[in-house]
Design a protein around this motif. Sequence first.
Motif, PDB file in Angstrom:
ATOM      1  N   ALA A   1      -0.125  29.385  46.930  1.00 28.44           N
ATOM      2  CA  ALA A   1       0.137  29.521  47.936  1.00 28.44           C
ATOM      3  C   ALA A   1      -0.454  29.769  49.389  1.00 28.44           C
ATOM      4  O   ALA A   1      -1.701  30.681  49.215  1.00 28.44           O
ATOM      5  CB  ALA A   1       2.139  30.420  48.633  1.00 28.44           C
ATOM      6  N   ASN A   2       0.122  29.481  50.615  1.00 32.73           N
ATOM      7  CA  ASN A   2      -1.179  29.603  51.501  1.00 32.73           C
ATOM      8  C   ASN A   2      -2.569  29.143  51.997  1.00 32.73           C
ATOM      9  O   ASN A   2      -3.137  28.799  52.806  1.00 32.73           O
ATOM     10  CB  ASN A   2      -1.535  31.414  52.067  1.00 32.73           C
ATOM     11  N   ILE A   3      -3.773  29.754  51.301  1.00 33.52           N
ATOM     12  CA  ILE A   3      -4.893  28.687  51.061  1.00 33.52           C
ATOM     13  C   ILE A   3      -5.565  29.278  52.128  1.00 33.52           C
ATOM     14  O   ILE A   3      -6.477  28.343  52.863  1.00 33.52           O
ATOM     15  CB  ILE A   3      -5.004  27.216  51.259  1.00 33.52           C
TER      16      ILE A   3
ATOM     17  N   GLY B   1      -2.577  29.430  55.572  1.00 39.50           N
ATOM     18  CA  GLY B   1      -1.351  28.604  55.936  1.00 39.50           C
ATOM     19  C   GLY B   1      -0.029  29.540  55.178  1.00 39.50           C
ATOM     20  O   GLY B   1      -0.193  29.208  54.394  1.00 39.50           O
ATOM     21  N   TYR B   2      -0.291  30.706  55.690  1.00 40.41           N
ATOM     22  CA  TYR B   2       1.247  31.606  55.459  1.00 40.41           C
ATOM     23  C   TYR B   2       2.609  30.461  55.220  1.00 40.41           C
ATOM     24  O   TYR B   2       2.505  30.293  56.775  1.00 40.41           O
ATOM     25  CB  TYR B   2       0.789  32.665  56.268  1.00 40.41           C
ATOM     26  N   ASP B   3       2.992  30.515  54.469  1.00 38.46           N
ATOM     27  CA  ASP B   3       4.391  30.244  53.977  1.00 38.46           C
ATOM     28  C   ASP B   3       4.209  28.925  54.506  1.00 38.46           C
ATOM     29  O   ASP B   3       5.687  27.978  54.925  1.00 38.46           O
ATOM     30  CB  ASP B   3       5.806  30.951  55.083  1.00 38.46           C
TER      31      ASP B   3
ATOM     32  N   ARG C   1      13.014  31.400  49.404  1.00 42.24           N
ATOM     33  CA  ARG C   1      13.210  31.389  51.264  1.00 42.24           C
ATOM     34  C   ARG C   1      12.474  30.713  52.016  1.00 42.24           C
ATOM     35  O   ARG C   1      12.490  30.590  53.060  1.00 42.24           O
ATOM     36  CB  ARG C   1      14.163  31.986  51.835  1.00 42.24           C
ATOM     37  N   HIS C   2      10.991  30.940  51.401  1.00 45.74           N
ATOM     38  CA  HIS C   2       9.932  29.912  52.211  1.00 45.74           C
ATOM     39  C   HIS C   2       9.681  28.858  51.638  1.00 45.74           C
ATOM     40  O   HIS C   2       9.966  28.760  49.923  1.00 45.74           O
ATOM     41  CB  HIS C   2       8.417  31.167  52.439  1.00 45.74           C
ATOM     42  N   PRO C   3       8.904  27.860  51.534  1.00 42.60           N
ATOM     43  CA  PRO C   3       8.664  26.639  51.043  1.00 42.60           C
ATOM     44  C   PRO C   3       7.543  25.493  51.136  1.00 42.60           C
ATOM     45  O   PRO C   3       7.694  25.281  49.913  1.00 42.60           O
ATOM     46  CB  PRO C   3       9.004  25.321  52.146  1.00 42.60           C
ATOM     47  N   ASP C   4       6.575  26.753  50.639  1.00 43.32           N
ATOM     48  CA  ASP C   4       4.563  26.357  50.021  1.00 43.32           C
ATOM     49  C   ASP C   4       5.129  26.143  48.779  1.00 43.32           C
ATOM     50  O   ASP C   4       4.372  24.998  48.165  1.00 43.32           O
ATOM     51  CB  ASP C   4       4.063  27.572  50.971  1.00 43.32           C
ATOM     52  N   ASN C   5       5.425  27.140  47.613  1.00 41.63           N
ATOM     53  CA  ASN C   5       5.455  27.068  46.706  1.00 41.63           C
ATOM     54  C   ASN C   5       6.251  25.880  45.875  1.00 41.63           C
ATOM     55  O   ASN C   5       6.457  24.798  45.610  1.00 41.63           O
ATOM     56  CB  ASN C   5       6.072  28.428  45.443  1.00 41.63           C
ATOM     57  N   ILE C   6       7.208  25.820  46.226  1.00 35.53           N
ATOM     58  CA  ILE C   6       8.435  24.972  45.752  1.00 35.53           C
ATOM     59  C   ILE C   6       8.235  23.192  46.270  1.00 35.53           C
ATOM     60  O   ILE C   6       7.979  22.600  45.099  1.00 35.53           O
ATOM     61  CB  ILE C   6       9.990  25.464  46.272  1.00 35.53           C
TER      62      ILE C   6
ATOM     63  N   SER D   1       4.927  41.800  43.338  1.00 32.84           N
ATOM     64  CA  SER D   1       5.513  41.645  43.398  1.00 32.84           C
ATOM     65  C   SER D   1       5.731  40.785  45.387  1.00 32.84           C
ATOM     66  O   SER D   1       4.992  41.419  45.458  1.00 32.84           O
ATOM     67  CB  SER D   1       7.189  42.177  43.111  1.00 32.84           C
ATOM     68  N   THR D   2       6.047  39.851  44.971  1.00 33.12           N
ATOM     69  CA  THR D   2       6.712  38.652  46.508  1.00 33.12           C
ATOM     70  C   THR D   2       6.515  39.974  47.369  1.00 33.12           C
ATOM     71  O   THR D   2       6.424  39.980  48.640  1.00 33.12           O
ATOM     72  CB  THR D   2       6.633  37.357  45.664  1.00 33.12           C
ATOM     73  N   ALA D   3       8.067  40.410  46.433  1.00 28.41           N
ATOM     74  CA  ALA D   3       9.058  41.170  47.759  1.00 28.41           C
ATOM     75  C   ALA D   3       7.950  41.840  48.169  1.00 28.41           C
ATOM     76  O   ALA D   3       8.428  42.770  49.876  1.00 28.41           O
ATOM     77  CB  ALA D   3      10.090  41.081  47.496  1.00 28.41           C
TER      78      ALA D   3
ATOM     79  N   SER E   1       4.701  42.799  48.152  1.00 29.40           N
ATOM     80  CA  SER E   1       3.411  41.600  49.386  1.00 29.40           C
ATOM     81  C   SER E   1       4.176  41.458  50.671  1.00 29.40           C
ATOM     82  O   SER E   1       3.187  41.844  50.768  1.00 29.40           O
ATOM     83  CB  SER E   1       3.085  40.730  48.280  1.00 29.40           C
ATOM     84  N   ARG E   2       5.425  41.576  50.212  1.00 34.15           N
ATOM     85  CA  ARG E   2       5.755  40.237  51.745  1.00 34.15           C
ATOM     86  C   ARG E   2       5.880  41.914  52.954  1.00 34.15           C
ATOM     87  O   ARG E   2       6.241  41.720  54.312  1.00 34.15           O
ATOM     88  CB  ARG E   2       7.089  39.837  51.969  1.00 34.15           C
ATOM     89  N   SER E   3       6.743  42.622  52.164  1.00 32.96           N
ATOM     90  CA  SER E   3       6.599  43.966  52.548  1.00 32.96           C
ATOM     91  C   SER E   3       6.248  44.565  53.728  1.00 32.96           C
ATOM     92  O   SER E   3       6.147  45.206  54.886  1.00 32.96           O
ATOM     93  CB  SER E   3       7.691  45.061  52.117  1.00 32.96           C
TER      94      SER E   3
HETATM   95  N1  LIG Z   1       3.777  32.590  51.115  1.00 31.64           N
HETATM   96  C1  LIG Z   1       4.406  33.501  50.202  1.00 31.64           C
HETATM   97  C2  LIG Z   1       3.639  32.444  48.994  1.00 31.64           C
HETATM   98  C3  LIG Z   1       4.548  34.120  48.028  1.00 31.64           C
HETATM   99  O1  LIG Z   1       5.866  33.886  47.422  1.00 31.64           O
HETATM  100  C4  LIG Z   1       3.688  34.696  50.238  1.00 31.64           C
HETATM  101  O2  LIG Z   1       2.178  34.540  51.284  1.00 31.64           O
HETATM  102  O3  LIG Z   1       4.143  35.637  50.298  1.00 31.64           O
END
Ligand SMILES: N[C@@H](CCO)C(=O)O
Length: 372
Positions: free
Chosen positions: A14-16, A19-21, A159-164, A240-242, A244-246
Amino acid sequence: MPRKFEIKVPASSANIGPGYDVMGVSLSLYLKLNVDIDSAYAHPNDTNDTDAVERAKAINADPNNCRLEYTPSSEGYGQVPLSTDSNLITRTALYVLRCHNIRTFPIGTLITIDNPIPLGRGLGSSGAAVVAGVMLGNELGNLNLSKQRMLDFCLMIERHPDNITAAMIGGFCGSFLRDLTPQELERREIPLAEVLPEPSGGENTGVNPPLPPTDIGRHVKYNWNPKIKCISIIPNFELSTADSRSVLPKAYTTGDLVFNLQRLAVLTSAIGLDPPNPDLIYPAMQDRVHQPYRRTLVPGLTDILTSVTPKTNPGLLGICLSGAGPTILALATDNFEDIANELIAVFKKHNISCSWKLLSPAYDGATVENIA
Ligand SMILES: N[C@@H](CCO)C(=O)O
Ligand SMILES: Nc1ncnc2c1ncn2[C@@H]1O[C@H](COP(=O)(O)OP(=O)(O)OP(=O)(O)O)[C@@H](O)[C@H]1O
């Protein structure tokens, strides 16, 4: 009626870069679920057949009539829960079934999972698990949901659409969430614990979970020049994604947002052009929305993003953090092994060891195939 089928869901990045999220590409590394249903498995005729008796014990001990196994070579083997009430894939399937008034799996369900996608590394393992779970619920309940509707169920969980979106639809995708009415928003923001109750309580739980609003996500598939391959450099630690988002800020400057929007607008087309142009792609993969803040969690990230370039390494097109990290995604047309070794050497300077994989976009996305 006995039935066997296989669900196959690709990994994704995701993101590339900018393109975050928003953006994601599916990758040729597949989570596979082998599903075998026969009510006779729960009641073996031959009590001298120890395998059949063990299988029946496991099925009957599970509140949802299922024996769940991972192949020993799977990522997460011995680590992910095997109880259907706790495992992300089966909990997701139970969520979909219960939204349709079906409380458990069919009697005598055996599920064998083969998972080569490393967990918590930025290659969309949870997105693939959620997509696989929604497709499993759809098949087991004979629900005939479209992929678009299945994405709604996925979005209630991840709850973010990029990966799914990339995992479900396949290829190189862009996606956004439509504006929701206040009532729909309330439904979508229901805490995850109420969407996926744990433990599920088997058939004794009478309350249906919240149905997702309809058509939450919108997406397009961009062109991807097939000469472009994806080198994934996978560090030997989980993030964890959580977590890394925090570390991301709640607000951005106009300058940083415009920086990303300009690059995003160019990158979505540049990746489809022939021949691929490193002078366009490398700078267009830069980002000011998430990567700068994640440097503290991925040792060596700044070095990686600045020291290995198309000038130092011909064939390289661009580099970014894959998803929430710590994996690095490098796009290239040539010299894959040299590029991988160079990136691995930079990580090594920061005491991080890595493995690597050469992958391509998985154009078909998630599939189901009947075996018998
Ligand atoms: N867009 C998400 C991808 C990871 O699930 C992020 O960077 O947190
Ligand atoms: N095949 C699977 N079976 C069961 N649980 C899984 C599976 N794959 C992922 N998970 C769950 O998802 C967690 C990893 O999700 P997380 O969002 O943190 O990372 P990721 O999806 O690998 O990375 P990213 O979202 O950045 O691409 C695992 O720790 C596990 O709980």
